[in-house]
Design a protein around this motif. Sequence first.
Motif, PDB file in Angstrom:
ATOM      1  N   PRO A 177     -87.829   6.706 -28.582  1.00 29.68           N
ATOM      2  CA  PRO A 177     -86.624   5.783 -28.592  1.00 29.68           C
ATOM      3  C   PRO A 177     -86.545   5.232 -30.052  1.00 29.68           C
ATOM      4  CG  PRO A 177     -88.400   5.469 -26.793  1.00 29.68           C
ATOM      5  CD  PRO A 177     -88.927   6.405 -27.630  1.00 29.68           C
ATOM      6  N   LYS A 183     -78.801  -0.137 -32.369  1.00 30.77           N
ATOM      7  CA  LYS A 183     -78.095   0.032 -31.063  1.00 30.77           C
ATOM      8  C   LYS A 183     -77.016   0.638 -31.181  1.00 30.77           C
ATOM      9  CE  LYS A 183     -80.959  -2.789 -28.817  1.00 30.77           C
ATOM     10  NZ  LYS A 183     -81.716  -2.504 -27.684  1.00 30.77           N
ATOM     11  N   ASP A 192     -78.143  -2.206 -24.496  1.00 29.55           N
ATOM     12  CA  ASP A 192     -79.288  -1.997 -24.230  1.00 29.55           C
ATOM     13  C   ASP A 192     -79.555  -0.700 -23.215  1.00 29.55           C
ATOM     14  OD1 ASP A 192     -82.101  -1.881 -24.496  1.00 29.55           O
ATOM     15  OD2 ASP A 192     -82.199  -3.900 -23.155  1.00 29.55           O
ATOM     16  N   LEU A 193     -79.532   0.493 -23.936  1.00 26.77           N
ATOM     17  CA  LEU A 193     -79.729   1.496 -22.944  1.00 26.77           C
ATOM     18  C   LEU A 193     -81.033   1.951 -22.580  1.00 26.77           C
ATOM     19  CD1 LEU A 193     -77.232   3.635 -25.367  1.00 26.77           C
ATOM     20  CD2 LEU A 193     -76.557   2.717 -23.171  1.00 26.77           C
ATOM     21  N   GLU A 198     -79.849   6.779 -24.073  1.00 23.19           N
ATOM     22  CA  GLU A 198     -79.876   6.407 -25.684  1.00 23.19           C
ATOM     23  C   GLU A 198     -80.058   7.789 -26.452  1.00 23.19           C
ATOM     24  OE1 GLU A 198     -82.497   3.425 -27.793  1.00 23.19           O
ATOM     25  OE2 GLU A 198     -83.429   5.091 -27.770  1.00 23.19           O
TER      26      GLU A 198
END
Length: 785
Positions: A177, A183, A192-193, A198
């Motif tokens: 991540p 972001k 906010d994935l 993401e």
Amino acid sequence: MSITLKDDSSSDDEDVVLKRVSKGDKQTKKKLKRVKKELSDGDDSDEDEEIVHAAKKKQKKLKKEKEDAVLRNTNGNGDSNGKVTGRLKVKKERKEKKEKTKKIKKEEVSNEDDEDKNLADIASETPFQSSARASSIELKESSEDFKWWENGDKEDDTIKWTTLKHNGVIFPSTYEPLPAHVKLYYNGKPVDLPPQAEEVAGFFAAILESDHVKIPTFQKNFLHDFLQVLKENGGARNGVQIKEFGKLDFTKIFEYFQVQKEQKKQLSPQEKKQLRLEKEELEKPYKFCEIDGRVEQVGNFRIEPPGLFRGRGAHPKNGKLKRRVYPEDVVLNLDKEAPIPEPPKGHKWGEIRHDNTVQWLSMWRENISNSFKYVRFAANSTLKGMSDFKKFEKARMLKDHIDKVRTDYKSKMKSPKTLDRQMAVATYLIDVFALRAGGEKADDEADTVGCCSLRYEHVTLRPPNTVVFDFLGKDSIRYYQEVEVDAQVFKNLKIFKRPPSGPGHQLFDRLDPSILNKHLQNYMPGLTAKVFRTYNASKTMQDQLDLIPNEGTVAEKILRYNAANRTVAILCNHQRTVTKGHASSVQKATERIEELEWQKVRYKRAILQLDKSERKKNQNYFKEIDDLTKEEELTIHKRIIEREREKYKRKFERENEKRKFSKEDPIPDSQLLEWLAKVDDLEKLYERESTTGKIELRESLQNLEKLKQNVEKLEKRITNCSLQLKDKEDNSTVALGTSKINYIDPRLSVAFCKKFDVPIEKVFTKTLRDKFRWAIESADENWTF
């Protein structure tokens, strides 16, 4: 015990011989070292390679003369006097020691109970290597020595293998991540994935500056798949609802990736090498497999990582998500007795098969076109070699049937049956213009066509017999050709285009590749439309090579060979776009030629300094002295000086990076200043020469003969560089490799090299030499297609 007395005079003679030979050997070594240095600095001309070859040959000859002199200086009992005896004795002892060491190593490797074997090596062995450790040398040798092309039966039978062991595939690394502060933004708000979504957003951000992301289809397909993944994983964690592509902002993610990329670039060569070695160590167990007792190389043993699909041309699926492949999606193929490789922790294999009628080791289905992907044997493997051999032999067989095929399709041009006429015209186009057969395409596939799938708008007729083809072929490469055809072919195409036929209608509406190929089987077993392309490519190459005279330098012969290859590539429509680095590459080559021309003029000026009467003897020889302007000369001087300064700065940085990695003290700055001082001296020398017009050469070059020899060498080098530049420009939009690798029988290239004394390395890269080893070892200079 008898003592043989030596004649002192003979001994003196031999010592003289030894001194002469040793001196010659030293001179040859120096010459070899100098030329190799020039080659390493970028002068890779054919002439330099020929010098290296000649020097090595001379060195070998001198070495033999030296040994003979030593042997002649030894008495019958092996006893001798003086330094010569000492040298012979040391040499003999070294040879014996080397052979003894070699023998010991061989015994150590072949002994399965060797207690001193390195434990790390054992730990890194693949399962099949571990089980067959005792016979590892035999396995390797059988793989290298197995010359299947020398067997009587070269046919590829239904059973491909009896035993097959391998270690599966390498999966791409798991997703890491992004940092919390990086972001995706939507309408100015951070999103906010979940990690899965993401990762998909990162795929788009990574190519934010490419042309693909500007395509509406790409954007639409990406957004659809991105939202689907987001939905599958519970949506955005902070509740942001994404609906419109235009409001998405990938800038922060893109900038983060750029920083990461720059950090990788900043790694020292040693750090990059260390990473490469670690990667190779990880891949080592997967690179090879064991088939029928031979160790063979595996092709692509890596599972394709997830990403966004970027098809060629206007592909309707551009931008769609290539999903991650898991072990549960993968099928492995091994023999029944082979150990099954361990899947990644927490996973299991989709299926284990034992199918010895296929040539793949593992497979999985990809989600874009719902087709299978395979891990196969490498290009240099036995089975791939047999497959290539069979393909080219089948194309060679066609020459015995081609007259019958042509007679038949000409006779059917006037058939009352439309299908026969369409079959005849299609076969004609495939035979004469090397068109692919083509096939029907689904709506979600790229609109590419071949012969059988040509539509009304792809063919324009210009009386009396000119046909203009304009369509997108394989890989969305445009095929545009204006050709003249037989009168009856033109007439038939005109009939096929009659109303009610119009744009969008199939030109060969009663024909498809399966019908055509089934018809072709009547002429020759295994004959398909594809065989015609291989046949015509190889036949064209043979015809072109037959026109090449066996004269000139290696560079000139290679230029003619590439011209022949280019003719085939144009026939097969193997095009490519001009590479980004092409312009700078051409500029660099042009500047190199200019510098060589200047150096030649400089030497000619030096000749006139030594003897002004030389100009009267040959005015044309010195004509180019006046052609070089002062401005051009100063530009060349500046370019050489700048390059030299940059070279030493890079050398200084490189050496210090090595020392830092090895935890050694860095080279002092004074060393760099010393190197740059040499460049300053060179710059001053050029300035003086430019001002005074007097050439300042080292003492060894103050000789007319040497200067003339250097001029001659430079002229050869200029010719070679000019030929290479012309070749580079001629091939800028033509892909020679595709036809050379897949369509031209490699034995034609081998025969050319052997007949014209051209090093095979000039035609085939190391990879291709491994792939076509069967052709290199089986074809001689008289081989013909």
